[in-house]
Design an enzyme around this catalytic site. Sequence first.
Site, mmCIF file in Angstrom:
data_model
loop_
_atom_site.group_PDB
_atom_site.id
_atom_site.type_symbol
_atom_site.label_atom_id
_atom_site.label_comp_id
_atom_site.label_asym_id
_atom_site.label_seq_id
_atom_site.Cartn_x
_atom_site.Cartn_y
_atom_site.Cartn_z
ATOM 1 C CG ASN A 1 -1.796 1.188 1.341
ATOM 2 O OD1 ASN A 1 -2.435 1.561 0.354
ATOM 3 N ND2 ASN A 1 -1.870 1.825 2.497
ATOM 4 C CG HIS B 1 -0.619 6.244 4.803
ATOM 5 N ND1 HIS B 1 -1.993 6.252 4.816
ATOM 6 C CD2 HIS B 1 -0.216 7.120 5.765
ATOM 7 C CE1 HIS B 1 -2.414 7.090 5.754
ATOM 8 N NE2 HIS B 1 -1.362 7.618 6.346
ATOM 9 C CB SER C 1 5.217 5.161 4.171
ATOM 10 O OG SER C 1 5.545 6.234 5.027
ATOM 11 C CG ASP D 1 -3.145 3.787 6.857
ATOM 12 O OD1 ASP D 1 -3.210 3.192 5.771
ATOM 13 O OD2 ASP D 1 -3.928 4.695 7.179
HETATM 14 C C1 GRF Z 1 -2.737 8.837 -2.640
HETATM 15 O O1 GRF Z 1 -2.428 10.015 -1.970
HETATM 16 C C2 GRF Z 1 -2.315 7.647 -1.843
HETATM 17 O O2 GRF Z 1 -1.197 7.882 -1.064
HETATM 18 C C3 GRF Z 1 -3.515 7.413 -0.962
HETATM 19 O O3 GRF Z 1 -4.629 7.712 -1.761
HETATM 20 C C4 GRF Z 1 -4.242 8.625 -2.771
HETATM 21 C C5 GRF Z 1 -4.623 8.007 -4.070
HETATM 22 O O4 GRF Z 1 -4.366 8.865 -5.151
HETATM 23 N N1 GRF Z 1 -3.511 6.076 -0.434
HETATM 24 P P1 GRF Z 1 -4.388 8.276 -6.621
HETATM 25 O O5 GRF Z 1 -5.757 7.644 -6.826
HETATM 26 O O6 GRF Z 1 -3.288 7.294 -6.759
HETATM 27 O O7 GRF Z 1 -4.205 9.471 -7.511
#
Ligand code: GRF
Length: 251
Positions: A143, A145, A172, A181
Amino acid sequence: TVWAAFARVTATSIRHRSRKPPCHTDAAGSAGGIVIFEQSMKRIVILISGRGSNMQAILEAKLPVQVAAVIANKEDAGGLQTAASLGIATAVLSHKGYPSREAFDADLARLIDSYQPDLVVLAGFMRILSEGFVRHYENRMINIHPSLLPAFTGLSTHARAIQEGVKVHGCSVHFVTPELDHGPIICQAVVPVLDDDTEDTLSKRVLVCEHQIYPQAVRWFAEGRLSVEGNRVRVANHADIQAHSLIVPRD
Ligand code: GRF
């Protein structure tokens, strides 16, 4: 010491390997009487809920992976069109109408597994995942974050970073464990928080870094270079990193 050796042996050390045979015959090569072996590419499935900019960064990074599918839990996820326009198979499984989180996750796992991925990549997949689902993909689901974990888990990370007055912030990539997370961190990128930052300006600065580190983490996985020991992820054959201090702001 004996204790150190014991600790080393008992540490959970996971090296990711394709569950498919390690090599296959290249048809073109065998036609000439020579059998050419190639390492089979890792297959990945990417899960999204929205615009999919991280997904796009991964798709455009020309990584040594086969993207088997992009799956969204929302029909109107913008990233679906982007994926389709890049020739990637897409699927939608809406969580609406399911009696429980577990029931949806079970169907989602069935759908994901039909693509036989080596790695599941969560790229803005806005769902809390049930423990059974997470365990099913233990050490093969990652994932991204938008914070320097373990700080600012959950939502509104940029606003909370500004509110708390931290001077550095970032993003991260981590293996997914049942706790939201959390999980062994593969890589992080750091940006300064500037005096006049708003949630919008800070999130844009962090997003640029997200698009760099997520493809990098997927590539490391694909190259079989990641191993997990407890909470720590080691990257094999890592270029030497000079131990610089990051001071914000600089004079
Ligand atoms: C990103 O900021 C990611 O870190 C978080 O959700 C957002 C997704 O953005 N988990 P995208 O759909 O990849 O543009």
